[in-house]
Scaffold this motif. Sequence first.
Motif, PDB file in Angstrom:
ATOM      1  N   UNK A 112       0.844  -1.191   0.000  1.00 51.75           N
ATOM      2  CA  UNK A 112       0.000   0.000   0.000  1.00 51.75           C
ATOM      3  C   UNK A 112       0.875   1.234   0.000  1.00 51.75           C
ATOM      4  N   UNK A 113       0.320   2.348  -0.524  1.00 49.45           N
ATOM      5  CA  UNK A 113       1.063   3.597  -0.395  1.00 49.45           C
ATOM      6  C   UNK A 113       1.193   4.001   1.076  1.00 49.45           C
ATOM      7  N   UNK A 114       0.367   3.419   1.951  1.00 45.52           N
ATOM      8  CA  UNK A 114       0.485   3.693   3.390  1.00 45.52           C
ATOM      9  C   UNK A 114       1.819   3.206   3.943  1.00 45.52           C
ATOM     10  N   UNK A 115       2.520   2.377   3.186  1.00 38.67           N
ATOM     11  CA  UNK A 115       3.853   1.941   3.597  1.00 38.67           C
ATOM     12  C   UNK A 115       4.832   3.108   3.645  1.00 38.67           C
ATOM     13  N   UNK A 116       4.462   4.229   3.040  1.00 39.59           N
ATOM     14  CA  UNK A 116       5.321   5.424   3.050  1.00 39.59           C
ATOM     15  C   UNK A 116       5.214   6.206   4.354  1.00 39.59           C
ATOM     16  N   UNK A 117       4.140   5.974   5.111  1.00 39.38           N
ATOM     17  CA  UNK A 117       3.943   6.720   6.349  1.00 39.38           C
ATOM     18  C   UNK A 117       4.859   6.186   7.449  1.00 39.38           C
ATOM     19  N   UNK A 118       5.202   7.008   8.448  1.00 39.98           N
ATOM     20  CA  UNK A 118       6.058   6.533   9.546  1.00 39.98           C
ATOM     21  C   UNK A 118       5.438   5.321  10.234  1.00 39.98           C
ATOM     22  N   UNK A 119       6.215   4.264  10.448  1.00 40.22           N
ATOM     23  CA  UNK A 119       5.688   3.045  11.072  1.00 40.22           C
ATOM     24  C   UNK A 119       5.823   3.092  12.590  1.00 40.22           C
ATOM     25  N   UNK A 120       5.243   2.092  13.234  1.00 39.34           N
ATOM     26  CA  UNK A 120       5.558   1.839  14.634  1.00 39.34           C
ATOM     27  C   UNK A 120       6.796   0.953  14.644  1.00 39.34           C
ATOM     28  N   UNK A 121       7.887   1.467  15.167  1.00 37.98           N
ATOM     29  CA  UNK A 121       9.168   0.771  15.058  1.00 37.98           C
ATOM     30  C   UNK A 121       9.165  -0.592  15.748  1.00 37.98           C
ATOM     31  N   UNK A 122       8.507  -0.680  16.902  1.00 37.38           N
ATOM     32  CA  UNK A 122       8.487  -1.952  17.634  1.00 37.38           C
ATOM     33  C   UNK A 122       7.709  -3.012  16.865  1.00 37.38           C
ATOM     34  N   UNK A 123       6.572  -2.620  16.305  1.00 35.83           N
ATOM     35  CA  UNK A 123       5.792  -3.569  15.520  1.00 35.83           C
ATOM     36  C   UNK A 123       6.549  -3.973  14.260  1.00 35.83           C
ATOM     37  N   UNK A 124       7.165  -3.022  13.601  1.00 39.37           N
ATOM     38  CA  UNK A 124       7.913  -3.314  12.379  1.00 39.37           C
ATOM     39  C   UNK A 124       9.032  -4.310  12.655  1.00 39.37           C
ATOM     40  N   UNK A 125       9.754  -4.102  13.749  1.00 37.37           N
ATOM     41  CA  UNK A 125      10.863  -5.001  14.086  1.00 37.37           C
ATOM     42  C   UNK A 125      10.368  -6.416  14.352  1.00 37.37           C
ATOM     43  N   UNK A 126       9.247  -6.533  15.053  1.00 37.97           N
ATOM     44  CA  UNK A 126       8.706  -7.863  15.356  1.00 37.97           C
ATOM     45  C   UNK A 126       8.208  -8.560  14.095  1.00 37.97           C
ATOM     46  N   UNK A 127       7.587  -7.800  13.191  1.00 36.30           N
ATOM     47  CA  UNK A 127       7.125  -8.381  11.934  1.00 36.30           C
ATOM     48  C   UNK A 127       8.308  -8.907  11.122  1.00 36.30           C
ATOM     49  N   UNK A 128       9.315  -8.086  10.955  1.00 33.69           N
ATOM     50  CA  UNK A 128      10.454  -8.477  10.126  1.00 33.69           C
ATOM     51  C   UNK A 128      11.260  -9.616  10.748  1.00 33.69           C
ATOM     52  N   UNK A 129      11.179  -9.741  12.069  1.00 34.30           N
ATOM     53  CA  UNK A 129      11.847 -10.854  12.743  1.00 34.30           C
ATOM     54  C   UNK A 129      11.044 -12.137  12.624  1.00 34.30           C
ATOM     55  N   UNK A 130       9.806 -12.023  12.106  1.00 35.10           N
ATOM     56  CA  UNK A 130       8.960 -13.199  11.971  1.00 35.10           C
ATOM     57  C   UNK A 130       8.401 -13.686  13.292  1.00 35.10           C
ATOM     58  N   UNK A 131       8.384 -12.802  14.299  1.00 35.29           N
ATOM     59  CA  UNK A 131       7.914 -13.175  15.628  1.00 35.29           C
ATOM     60  C   UNK A 131       6.445 -12.777  15.759  1.00 35.29           C
ATOM     61  N   UNK A 132       5.553 -13.702  15.428  1.00 33.27           N
ATOM     62  CA  UNK A 132       4.129 -13.367  15.410  1.00 33.27           C
ATOM     63  C   UNK A 132       3.587 -13.094  16.804  1.00 33.27           C
ATOM     64  N   UNK A 133       4.043 -13.828  17.785  1.00 33.25           N
ATOM     65  CA  UNK A 133       3.577 -13.603  19.155  1.00 33.25           C
ATOM     66  C   UNK A 133       3.897 -12.193  19.619  1.00 33.25           C
ATOM     67  N   UNK A 134       5.137 -11.775  19.394  1.00 33.82           N
ATOM     68  CA  UNK A 134       5.556 -10.434  19.805  1.00 33.82           C
ATOM     69  C   UNK A 134       4.850  -9.360  18.978  1.00 33.82           C
ATOM     70  N   UNK A 135       4.698  -9.611  17.693  1.00 31.61           N
ATOM     71  CA  UNK A 135       4.050  -8.630  16.818  1.00 31.61           C
ATOM     72  C   UNK A 135       2.592  -8.420  17.217  1.00 31.61           C
ATOM     73  N   UNK A 136       1.881  -9.499  17.479  1.00 35.39           N
ATOM     74  CA  UNK A 136       0.477  -9.371  17.844  1.00 35.39           C
ATOM     75  C   UNK A 136       0.323  -8.719  19.216  1.00 35.39           C
ATOM     76  N   UNK A 137       1.252  -9.005  20.114  1.00 34.36           N
ATOM     77  CA  UNK A 137       1.205  -8.368  21.427  1.00 34.36           C
ATOM     78  C   UNK A 137       1.402  -6.853  21.287  1.00 34.36           C
ATOM     79  N   UNK A 138       2.314  -6.452  20.433  1.00 31.75           N
ATOM     80  CA  UNK A 138       2.525  -5.020  20.211  1.00 31.75           C
ATOM     81  C   UNK A 138       1.314  -4.404  19.528  1.00 31.75           C
ATOM     82  N   UNK A 139       0.719  -5.114  18.591  1.00 35.10           N
ATOM     83  CA  UNK A 139      -0.466  -4.606  17.903  1.00 35.10           C
ATOM     84  C   UNK A 139      -1.632  -4.431  18.873  1.00 35.10           C
ATOM     85  N   UNK A 140      -1.752  -5.317  19.836  1.00 29.16           N
ATOM     86  CA  UNK A 140      -2.799  -5.189  20.854  1.00 29.16           C
ATOM     87  C   UNK A 140      -2.601  -3.905  21.663  1.00 29.16           C
TER      88      UNK A 140
END
Length: 260
Positions: A112-140
């Motif tokens: 999405x073009x929304x990928x250009x907007x500033x991300x949440x760094x903690x969520x981004x790091x967890x996603x790219x690390x492939x850590x779904x548990x950590x990513x979902x916890x941060x998303x909550x």
Amino acid sequence: MSRTYVVTGSASGIGKATRELLLERGERVIGVDIRDADVTVDLSTAEGRSTLVEKVTELSGGVVDAVLAIAGLATPTAKTAAVNYFGTVATLEGLRPLLAKSPAPRAVAVSSMASLFPPDDALLAALLAGNETEALARAVVLEAGGPEQGGLIYGTTKRALALWIRRHAATAEWAGASIPLNGVAPGVVETPMTADLIATAQQREQLTQMVPMPLNGIFEPRAVAYLLAWLSSEENAHLCGQIVFIDGGSDVVIRGDSTW
């Protein structure tokens, strides 16, 4: 000769428009969605992802020519992170062995073009690390933080997906196996997912101020379907790891001279 396509998110929006276009062109389409599809699964769950691979393998006979990973959510919830990133990556990775058996395999995902907007760094790091548990916890946590924080989830998942494509497209598993892997990044498209955001003239004006689209503004999903159809066709033999912005010019307005 027709090609076999797997289209996730096939019941509505861009996925539905893409499925209809491919069928009009005489292609074989295996639609995947949470309802009204050949394969009915919930890609926010591990069970749904494994069932997707199992059912598509069965319906396709073990070979698919193209995977179009379109399914996604735009809600300010943890489920958006589960579907948009982990569900999409699982789709691409899970069906890659079936693509490898095609004489002209292609894979495309929707960012999405929304990928250009500033991300949440903690969520981004967890996603790219492939850590779904950590990513979902941060998303909550973001979800509980109100509309502004919850609104970071969608763009962050789409940035993570774009980065995943860039980082994997040129690897032995993809390019080395002659499978072009690319993505598209739409602007604001008129779909059920955006209906509540563009219901009134005032809402449309506010949204287009945030997402400037000087070329014809908000558009129909069929426009994205045409691009996806080409990217997944035999004609596209050499694009590798590209995120193609189909956004009416918002990328140009926001990033100017930058190409990444």
